[in-house]
Design an enzyme around this catalytic site. Structure first.
Site, short mmCIF file in Angstrom:
data_model
loop_
_atom_site.label_atom_id
_atom_site.label_comp_id
_atom_site.label_asym_id
_atom_site.label_seq_id
_atom_site.Cartn_x
_atom_site.Cartn_y
_atom_site.Cartn_z
CG HIS A 152 -1.70 1.24 1.42
ND1 HIS A 152 -2.96 1.42 0.88
CD2 HIS A 152 -1.42 2.38 2.09
CE1 HIS A 152 -3.41 2.61 1.22
NE2 HIS A 152 -2.49 3.23 1.94
CD GLU A 153 1.87 3.59 3.75
OE1 GLU A 153 2.16 4.67 3.20
OE2 GLU A 153 0.87 3.44 4.45
CG HIS A 202 0.17 6.19 -0.81
ND1 HIS A 202 -1.00 6.75 -1.30
CD2 HIS A 202 -0.17 5.61 0.37
CE1 HIS A 202 -1.99 6.53 -0.46
NE2 HIS A 202 -1.52 5.84 0.56
CD GLU A 253 -4.68 6.46 2.22
OE1 GLU A 253 -4.54 5.28 2.60
OE2 GLU A 253 -3.74 7.27 2.18
#
Length: 270
Positions: A134-135, A138, A197
């Site tokens: 997920h990070e 980004h 997100e």
């Protein structure tokens, strides 16, 4: 003056769009990697100097292992989709930091930090892959640069409001600026962040799946995160993140696509 601001805004929107190689969507971005990466690397280095880095432990090795697998998954995906040069300039690092905060992040250019406080919730490699995927997503999607670009437009809008109301009383000018500030934040900036997100969730699921981690485990991780928060989050429309329930429901819908993407690389799950 009004005409100048309008022309500037139109030019910004017209000539500052970049395509996300994972989603195919165009996004607003005024900031190039050549501008962003040196600053990010410097900030990352300073952060490491000011915090305690955990090395030589099983947890530190797990962070390194999962980070390398997520990196390799991103490289495989991009190369297969004709974007082999997309990661030029990236300088990947994966550090475990001694901090009780439940957090992790990835700076532009692949600089990753995992706080030790999140490890009791990740519990295993699949949970850690959920977080790191997920990070990293980004960063790969240039969300930081996009937020900077959106903030610049928001500031430009405030100038436009000031010009449009310049002939009114000071009280009314202040009132309109407050209306604009609240409206642009709740109606534009916060939904923009929540969309980031959700986009990072989708890309992260694909990366963790290509890396060999079952994306079904993402639901398990986020359920543990929801239990940890105990429902103590602001209303979704006032938050930068989707609510726990919204996020989990969205992830469940995204999992089949993530598995299908992984299957293209010969990775399948029962």
């Amino acid at each position: 003056m009004k005409k100048y601001i309008l022309i500037l805004a139109v030019c910004a929107l017209t000539f500052s769009c970049a395509k996300n190689p994972f989603t195919g969507k165009s996004s607003l971005n005024f900031v190039s990697n050549s501008e962003l990466f040196p600053s990010a690397f410097q900030q990352y280095g300073q952060f490491l100097k000011e915090n305690k880095i955990i090395t030589g432990t099983a947890d530190a090795r797990r962070v390194e292992t999962v980070g390398m697998k997520i990196k390799a998954a991103a490289e495989r995906y991009l190369k297969a989709n004709g974007q082999g040069t997309y990661l030029n300039g990236y300088q990947w690092e994966y550090k475990l930091v001694d901090n009780k905060e439940v957090n992790a992040w990835c700076m532009p250019g692949g600089k990753i930090v995992v706080y030790s406080g999140i490890l009791p919730i990740t519990q295993d490699e699949a949970g850690l892959a959920t977080v790191m995927g997920h990070e990293v997503s980004h960063a790969l999607s240039n969300h930081g640069a996009q937020r900077m670009s959106a903030s610049q437009l928001q500031a430009l809008g405030a100038v436009g409001v000031a010009v449009a109301t310049g002939s009114q009383s000071a009280e009314k000018q202040q009132m309109w600026q407050q209306y604009y500030g609240i409206g642009s934040q709740v109606g534009v900036m916060l939904p923009f962040s929540r969309n980031h997100e959700s986009e990072a969730d989708m890309i992260g699921l694909t990366l963790m799946a290509i890396a060999g981690y079952n994306p079904d485990q993402a639901v398990t991780f986020w359920s543990r995160m929801a239990a940890k928060s105990g429902g103590q989050s602001p209303p979704e429309f006032l938050s930068t993140h989707p609510s726990d329930a919204t996020r989990i429901a969205n992830i469940k819908r995204m999992i089949p696509e993530a598995k299908a993407n992984a299957a293209k690389f010969g990775v399948t799950f029962k």
